[in-house]
Design a protein around this motif. Structure first.
Motif, PDB file in Angstrom:
ATOM      1  N   UNK A 196      -3.502  16.266   7.716  1.00 22.23           N
ATOM      2  CA  UNK A 196      -4.107  15.265   6.816  1.00 22.23           C
ATOM      3  C   UNK A 196      -3.066  14.732   5.827  1.00 22.23           C
ATOM      4  N   UNK A 197      -3.333  13.587   5.193  1.00 20.25           N
ATOM      5  CA  UNK A 197      -2.364  13.001   4.255  1.00 20.25           C
ATOM      6  C   UNK A 197      -2.017  13.955   3.123  1.00 20.25           C
ATOM      7  N   UNK A 198      -0.787  13.883   2.688  1.00 24.86           N
ATOM      8  CA  UNK A 198      -0.316  14.673   1.557  1.00 24.86           C
ATOM      9  C   UNK A 198       0.241  13.732   0.509  1.00 24.86           C
ATOM     10  N   UNK A 240       0.167  -1.645  -5.010  1.00 24.38           N
ATOM     11  CA  UNK A 240      -1.106  -2.132  -5.535  1.00 24.38           C
ATOM     12  C   UNK A 240      -2.241  -1.136  -5.398  1.00 24.38           C
ATOM     13  N   UNK A 241      -2.167  -0.250  -4.415  1.00 25.11           N
ATOM     14  CA  UNK A 241      -3.218   0.747  -4.197  1.00 25.11           C
ATOM     15  C   UNK A 241      -2.688   1.791  -3.228  1.00 25.11           C
ATOM     16  N   UNK A 242      -3.456   2.858  -3.034  1.00 23.94           N
ATOM     17  CA  UNK A 242      -3.151   3.874  -2.036  1.00 23.94           C
ATOM     18  C   UNK A 242      -4.375   4.024  -1.153  1.00 23.94           C
ATOM     19  N   UNK A 243      -4.328   3.461   0.045  1.00 22.06           N
ATOM     20  CA  UNK A 243      -5.492   3.489   0.927  1.00 22.06           C
ATOM     21  C   UNK A 243      -5.830   4.896   1.408  1.00 22.06           C
ATOM     22  N   UNK A 244      -4.885   5.840   1.243  1.00 21.06           N
ATOM     23  CA  UNK A 244      -5.147   7.223   1.638  1.00 21.06           C
ATOM     24  C   UNK A 244      -5.633   8.075   0.468  1.00 21.06           C
ATOM     25  N   UNK A 245      -5.855   7.428  -0.685  1.00 21.93           N
ATOM     26  CA  UNK A 245      -6.314   8.181  -1.852  1.00 21.93           C
ATOM     27  C   UNK A 245      -7.545   9.028  -1.588  1.00 21.93           C
ATOM     28  N   UNK A 246      -8.617   8.461  -1.023  1.00 20.03           N
ATOM     29  CA  UNK A 246      -9.811   9.275  -0.758  1.00 20.03           C
ATOM     30  C   UNK A 246      -9.521  10.472   0.147  1.00 20.03           C
ATOM     31  N   UNK A 247      -8.674  10.276   1.181  1.00 22.27           N
ATOM     32  CA  UNK A 247      -8.365  11.377   2.093  1.00 22.27           C
ATOM     33  C   UNK A 247      -7.528  12.452   1.412  1.00 22.27           C
ATOM     34  N   UNK A 248      -6.846  12.068   0.320  1.00 22.00           N
ATOM     35  CA  UNK A 248      -6.030  13.019  -0.427  1.00 22.00           C
ATOM     36  C   UNK A 248      -6.823  13.696  -1.547  1.00 22.00           C
ATOM     37  N   UNK A 249      -8.095  13.351  -1.637  1.00 20.88           N
ATOM     38  CA  UNK A 249      -8.930  13.944  -2.673  1.00 20.88           C
ATOM     39  C   UNK A 249      -8.897  13.206  -3.985  1.00 20.88           C
ATOM     40  N   UNK A 250      -8.366  11.985  -4.011  1.00 19.57           N
ATOM     41  CA  UNK A 250      -8.293  11.188  -5.234  1.00 19.57           C
ATOM     42  C   UNK A 250      -8.793   9.773  -4.936  1.00 19.57           C
ATOM     43  N   UNK A 251     -10.116   9.587  -4.828  1.00 22.30           N
ATOM     44  CA  UNK A 251     -10.658   8.262  -4.485  1.00 22.30           C
ATOM     45  C   UNK A 251     -10.231   7.165  -5.456  1.00 22.30           C
ATOM     46  N   UNK A 252      -9.987   7.513  -6.726  1.00 21.17           N
ATOM     47  CA  UNK A 252      -9.622   6.496  -7.714  1.00 21.17           C
ATOM     48  C   UNK A 252      -8.268   5.861  -7.397  1.00 21.17           C
ATOM     49  N   UNK A 295       0.862  -1.183   0.000  1.00 23.50           N
ATOM     50  CA  UNK A 295       0.000   0.000   0.000  1.00 23.50           C
ATOM     51  C   UNK A 295       0.899   1.233   0.000  1.00 23.50           C
ATOM     52  N   UNK A 296       0.666   2.163  -0.937  1.00 23.63           N
ATOM     53  CA  UNK A 296       1.481   3.390  -0.967  1.00 23.63           C
ATOM     54  C   UNK A 296       1.523   4.074   0.395  1.00 23.63           C
TER      55      UNK A 296
END
Length: 259
Positions: free
Chosen positions: A206-208, A217-229, A193-194
């Motif tokens: 918050x995450x940056x 394989x994925x970034x579990x903090x994507x949604x918190x960073x404003x990029x849910x995809x 996970x990134x």
């Protein structure tokens, strides 16, 4: 001495995990990451102290030392017989000087795409295993593992944007196949996970996006960073998970001489 005191603390912690908490998944202990700048005599001394501490803690036969965990890379355009970067030699040196302390041998290798396509992985790893066996005949009964595996082509600033491409999945599957054919026990992809790896001390809130290393394989903090995809599974997850299911621990690999 300091090495013996440190080893005693490590053995105590590992025994607590294994015996008191029942974490039987703890089977090997790596005491330093990528020690290519460490003199092999110093590495062997520490390994010997730790091995003795494991024996005193009643961990013999249950937890072994894995090493040397060095970063190996035969470089651009390497040919199967060449050893262009000195980091490879630490594997054989450790086998010569600390065989009794070692329970498993491992390397880290992030090859270039050309090295995968040219097929040098199998002969390179076969050569390194032969050299270890010449120094440590008991290594025939020990695992050989690529404890970190990934591709270097396209990497920049701790990021590997290629993980978002179809090609990365194909090349990593090819890489794994060549490792199997070399007679090695397996390889561990870097990493999962990134969000598990940041270039800063601690995790920012918050995450940056900038501190994270895009590698996996994925970034579990994507949604918190404003990029849910960015939380979606990336292409190479599918080939890697398929290989993991098709070749579970204990699988016997039979090499077929087919072009």
């Amino acid at each position: 001495n300091k090495a013996a005191r440190w080893a005693g603390r490590v053995a105590s912690d590992v025994a607590f995990l294994r015996k008191d908490r029942g974490f039987t998944c703890v089977q090997f202990y790596n005491f330093i990451n990528e020690p290519q700048q460490m003199p092999v005599a110093q590495w062997a001394l520490i390994a010997g102290s730790l091995h003795a501490a494991f024996l005193r803690a009643g961990l013999a036969g249950t937890v072994g030392i894995i090493g040397p965990d060095t970063y190996g890379d035969p470089g651009w355009g390497a040919k199967p017989g060449e050893r262009q970067f000195y980091n490879w030699k630490l594997l054989q040196q450790v086998a010569s000087s600390a065989a009794k302390s070692i329970g498993a041998y491992d390397l880290h290798w992030y090859p270039q795409n050309d090295e995968i396509i040219s097929g040098i992985v199998t002969p390179t790893l076969m050569r390194e295993k032969r050299l270890v066996l010449s120094a440590d005949p008991s290594a025939a009964g020990k695992p050989f593992i690529l404890a970190e595996a990934g591709l270097r082509t396209g990497k920049f600033d701790h990021n590997q944007p290629a993980v978002r491409t179809f090609d990365y999945g194909v090349l990593m599957a090819d890489y794994a196949t060549q490792v199997f054919n070399a007679g090695w026990s397996g390889l561990s992809a870097w990493d999962l996970d990134d969000a598990s790896y940041t270039r800063l001390h601690g995790f920012p809130h918050p995450p940056q996006k900038n501190p994270l290393a895009t590698w996996v394989f994925w970034n579990s903090q994507g949604p918190a960073m404003g990029d849910p995809s960015d939380f979606n599974l990336r292409p190479w997850f599918y080939t890697w998970s398929f290989l993991s299911r098709m070749f579970p621990a204990g699988t016997c690999i039979i090499e077929a001489d087919v072009p």
